[in-house]
Design an enzyme around this catalytic site. Structure first.
Site, PDB file in Angstrom:
ATOM      1  N   GLU A 285       9.050   7.249  -2.587  1.00  0.00           N
ATOM      2  CA  GLU A 285       8.349   8.383  -2.676  1.00  0.00           C
ATOM      3  C   GLU A 285       8.608   9.945  -2.360  1.00  0.00           C
ATOM      4  O   GLU A 285       8.221  10.768  -1.530  1.00  0.00           O
ATOM      5  CB  GLU A 285       6.879   8.667  -2.115  1.00  0.00           C
ATOM      6  CG  GLU A 285       6.482   7.017  -3.198  1.00  0.00           C
ATOM      7  CD  GLU A 285       5.188   7.042  -3.010  1.00  0.00           C
ATOM      8  OE1 GLU A 285       4.338   7.267  -1.812  1.00  0.00           O
ATOM      9  OE2 GLU A 285       4.286   5.514  -2.923  1.00  0.00           O
TER      10      GLU A 285
ATOM     11  N   ASN B  64      12.375   3.672  -4.626  1.00  0.00           N
ATOM     12  CA  ASN B  64      10.646   3.238  -4.788  1.00  0.00           C
ATOM     13  C   ASN B  64      10.045   4.168  -5.443  1.00  0.00           C
ATOM     14  O   ASN B  64      10.107   5.561  -4.622  1.00  0.00           O
ATOM     15  CB  ASN B  64      10.474   2.423  -3.972  1.00  0.00           C
ATOM     16  CG  ASN B  64       9.210   2.054  -4.823  1.00  0.00           C
ATOM     17  OD1 ASN B  64       8.915   0.878  -5.174  1.00  0.00           O
ATOM     18  ND2 ASN B  64       8.125   1.270  -4.189  1.00  0.00           N
TER      19      ASN B  64
ATOM     20  N   GLU C 169       4.635  -2.556  -7.926  1.00  0.00           N
ATOM     21  CA  GLU C 169       3.332  -2.300  -7.487  1.00  0.00           C
ATOM     22  C   GLU C 169       2.180  -2.173  -8.479  1.00  0.00           C
ATOM     23  O   GLU C 169       1.467  -1.304  -8.972  1.00  0.00           O
ATOM     24  CB  GLU C 169       3.234  -0.946  -6.813  1.00  0.00           C
ATOM     25  CG  GLU C 169       4.247  -0.844  -5.498  1.00  0.00           C
ATOM     26  CD  GLU C 169       3.974   0.251  -5.100  1.00  0.00           C
ATOM     27  OE1 GLU C 169       2.594   1.067  -4.661  1.00  0.00           O
ATOM     28  OE2 GLU C 169       5.068   0.512  -3.337  1.00  0.00           O
TER      29      GLU C 169
ATOM     30  N   HIS D  69       1.321   2.524 -10.857  1.00  0.00           N
ATOM     31  CA  HIS D  69       0.079   2.335 -10.887  1.00  0.00           C
ATOM     32  C   HIS D  69      -0.451   2.929 -12.123  1.00  0.00           C
ATOM     33  O   HIS D  69      -0.412   4.058 -12.210  1.00  0.00           O
ATOM     34  CB  HIS D  69      -0.445   3.206  -9.406  1.00  0.00           C
ATOM     35  CG  HIS D  69       0.207   1.614  -8.258  1.00  0.00           C
ATOM     36  ND1 HIS D  69      -0.625   1.063  -7.432  1.00  0.00           N
ATOM     37  CD2 HIS D  69       1.382   2.756  -8.067  1.00  0.00           C
ATOM     38  CE1 HIS D  69       0.328   0.725  -6.845  1.00  0.00           C
ATOM     39  NE2 HIS D  69       0.794   1.543  -6.101  1.00  0.00           N
TER      40      HIS D  69
ATOM     41  N   ASP E 257      -0.706  -2.255 -10.938  1.00  0.00           N
ATOM     42  CA  ASP E 257      -1.949  -2.315 -11.119  1.00  0.00           C
ATOM     43  C   ASP E 257      -2.268  -1.496 -12.127  1.00  0.00           C
ATOM     44  O   ASP E 257      -1.438  -0.474 -12.721  1.00  0.00           O
ATOM     45  CB  ASP E 257      -2.870  -2.630  -9.946  1.00  0.00           C
ATOM     46  CG  ASP E 257      -2.697  -1.013  -9.208  1.00  0.00           C
ATOM     47  OD1 ASP E 257      -2.249  -0.332  -9.901  1.00  0.00           O
ATOM     48  OD2 ASP E 257      -2.729  -1.198  -7.566  1.00  0.00           O
TER      49      ASP E 257
HETATM   50  O1  9MR Z   1      -1.596  -1.017   0.484  1.00  0.00           O
HETATM   51  C1  9MR Z   1      -1.527  -0.141   0.120  1.00  0.00           C
HETATM   52  C2  9MR Z   1      -2.773   0.011   1.084  1.00  0.00           C
HETATM   53  O2  9MR Z   1      -3.058  -0.836   1.654  1.00  0.00           O
HETATM   54  C3  9MR Z   1      -2.552   1.225   2.267  1.00  0.00           C
HETATM   55  O3  9MR Z   1      -3.850   1.906   3.142  1.00  0.00           O
HETATM   56  C4  9MR Z   1      -1.919   2.718   1.841  1.00  0.00           C
HETATM   57  C5  9MR Z   1      -1.553   3.325   2.698  1.00  0.00           C
HETATM   58  O4  9MR Z   1      -0.837   4.528   2.130  1.00  0.00           O
HETATM   59  O5  9MR Z   1      -0.287   2.114   1.198  1.00  0.00           O
HETATM   60  C6  9MR Z   1      -1.064   0.895  -0.101  1.00  0.00           C
HETATM   61  O6  9MR Z   1       0.166   0.988  -0.616  1.00  0.00           O
HETATM   62  C7  9MR Z   1       1.524   1.811  -0.968  1.00  0.00           C
HETATM   63  C8  9MR Z   1       2.961   0.972  -1.444  1.00  0.00           C
HETATM   64  O7  9MR Z   1       2.919   1.347  -0.203  1.00  0.00           O
HETATM   65  C9  9MR Z   1       3.667   2.489  -1.730  1.00  0.00           C
HETATM   66  N1  9MR Z   1       3.358   2.855  -3.050  1.00  0.00           N
HETATM   67  C10 9MR Z   1       1.279   3.779  -3.442  1.00  0.00           C
HETATM   68  C11 9MR Z   1       0.926   1.906  -2.582  1.00  0.00           C
HETATM   69  C12 9MR Z   1      -0.705   2.199  -2.802  1.00  0.00           C
HETATM   70  O8  9MR Z   1      -1.353   3.142  -1.783  1.00  0.00           O
END
Ligand code: 9MR
Length: 337
Positions: free
Chosen positions: A145, A186, A251, A222, A253
Site C-alpha cells: 500500500e 501488494n 485479499e 476488497h 472479499d
Molecule cells: O485483516 C486485518 C485486520 O485484522 C487488522 O486489524 C487490519 C489492521 O489494519 O489489517 C487487516 O488486514 C489488512 C491487510 O493486512 C492489508 N490490506 C488491508 C487489510 C484489511 O484492512
C-alpha cells in the site's frame, strides 16, 4: 433466517465432500488469510482451513507490530507455529507483510535517526524475518500500500524517513536475503482505479529497468457487489500479465453492504455476490499459467471478516456464513475454478 438465504443448495455442494477441498478443483493455489487465534481455538475453522485451501497468508502475525515488537527482539512463537502448521499440512505460506505504514510497533514509530539509520532498520527487519523463514515462506509481500488513490507515493513513515527510494531498497534487501523467494508489491483498488494501477506499473517497471527484480503484484480486491465491473477486473488482469508480473488476488472479499446501510438480506444479493466471484474466477483462469500465483480470500467465515469490525457494519463478504455453512459464492467457485 439469514442462513436460509446464505446456504448453498445441497445438490450444488455434493461435489465437494468431506475429503475434497476447493483447491482440488483448481490448477492454481486457492488461499485464505489465517486468523491465528481462530486457528488455535476453533476446531471447525481449523478443519475448513486444512480441507479447503492450499495457500495460507497470515492475516496479522507476520506484521512488524507482532513479529518485531522491540528493536532487538523478534517474536517468532506464533509465526513459527503457523509455519509448522503449513509444513505439516502441505500448505504454501505467503508472507504478509514486511514494509507497511500500519501495524508498526511503537519503537519504530518513535525511532529517531538519520535516513541511513532508518535504511538500516528496514534492512535488519526485512532480512531477519526473511532469513528466519527461508524455505518455509515461498513468496512475500515486500511493500504494501505505498500509493495514494491519485497515483502519487503515499507519504508513509518509510518515505518520510528514507525518501522515495525506500521501495527499491526494500526489494533489493529482500532479494539479497532470499534469492529464491518470489517478491510481490501488494495494494488495494488496483482493479477499480486505473490512475493508481498505471502509477504502480510504471513505478515498478522503472525499478525493473534499473535491475531490481520484482516477481509479482498482489491485487487485494476488497471489492463489493456495487463495483468494480467484471470488465474492469478482466482488463486489470490483462494489463498486469502482459507486463510480465505474476498476479496474486491477495485479499479477496466481496462486500454486500459497502455503504453500511440497514441491511436487508435477499437471495438475489447473495447470487449477485456469487456471480461477481464467478466472473472474477473465469477471468483469472484466462491469465497465462506462469502468472497465476493464486486467489486468496481474506478470511473463511463472515464472522471472522475484518470488515465488520473495521467499518462497524453488517456485512457478509466471504465464502462461509456465520455458522460455517457454504454460501452461493462457494458453490459458484467450485463451478468456475
Ligand atoms: O485483516 C486485518 C485486520 O485484522 C487488522 O486489524 C487490519 C489492521 O489494519 O489489517 C487487516 O488486514 C489488512 C491487510 O493486512 C492489508 N490490506 C488491508 C487489510 C484489511 O484492512
Amino acid at each position: 433466517m439469514l442462513t436460509f438465504f446464505l446456504g448453498c443448495k445441497k445438490e450444488e455442494i455434493s461435489k465437494c465432500d468431506d475429503n475434497i477441498g476447493l483447491f482440488t478443483f483448481s490448477s492454481y493455489p486457492i488461499g485464505t488469510a489465517i486468523d491465528f487465534n481462530a486457528l488455535e481455538s476453533d476446531p471447525v475453522y481449523k478443519s475448513i482451513a486444512i480441507k479447503q485451501f492450499n495457500s495460507i497468508t497470515p492475516e496479522n502475525i507476520f506484521k512488524a507490530q507482532y513479529i518485531h515488537p522491540e528493536p532487538l527482539l523478534f517474536n517468532w512463537t506464533e509465526a513459527d507455529r503457523l509455519a509448522s502448521f503449513c509444513q505439516n499440512n502441505n500448505k504454501r505460506l505467503h508472507g504478509h507483510t514486511l514494509i507497511w505504514h500500519q501495524q508498526l510497533p511503537q519503537w519504530i514509530l518513535d525511532y529517531q535517526g538519520s535516513p541511513f539509520d532508518w535504511e538500516l532498520l528496514m534492512k535488519v527487519h526485512i532480512q531477519t524475518v526473511m532469513t528466519h523463514f527461508k524455505n518455509k515462506v515461498t513468496a512475500w509481500d515486500i511493500v504494501n500500500e505505498a500509493f495514494n488513490e491519485d497515483g502519487t507515493l503515499r507519504n508513509s513513515i518509510w518515505k518520510q524517513k528514507i525518501g522515495d527510494g525506500y521501495i527499491e531498497k526494500a526489494f533489493l534487501f529482500a532479494r539479497e536475503a532470499d534469492p529464491s523467494a518470489l517478491l510481490f508489491y501488494n495494494d488495494f483498488n488496483l482493479e477499480s482505479n486505473t490512475t493508481k494501477l498505471n502509477s504502480v506499473l510504471s513505478f515498478l517497471n522503472n525499478l525493473r529497468n534499473r535491475g531490481v527484480r520484482i516477481d509479482g503484484i498482489g491485487i487485494q480486491m476488497h471489492i463489493s457487489t456495487y463495483y468494480p465491473e467484471p470488465t474492469q477486473i478482466a482488463n486489470t488482469f490483462q494489463k498486469i500479465a502482459t507486463q510480465n508480473y505474476k498476479i496474486h488476488v491477495s485479499e479477496l472479499d466481496i462486500s454486500v453492504n459497502p455503504l453500511g446501510k440497514d441491511f436487508v438480506p435477499s437471495e438475489e444479493l447473495f447470487n449477485e455476490q456469487a456471480n461477481l466471484l464467478g466472473s472474477l474466477v473465469l477471468n483469472y483462469n484466462q491469465i497465462p499459467k506462469q502468472f497465476q500465483h493464486g486467489i486468496t480470500f481474506w478470511g473463511i467465515s463472515d464472522k471472522n471478516s475484518w470488515i465488520r469490525d473495521f467499518y462497524n457494519r453488517e456485512d457478509y463478504p466471504l465464502l462461509y456464513d456465520d455458522n460455517y455453512l457454504p454460501k452461493p459464492c462457494y458453490c459458484k467457485l467450485i463451478k468456475t475454478l
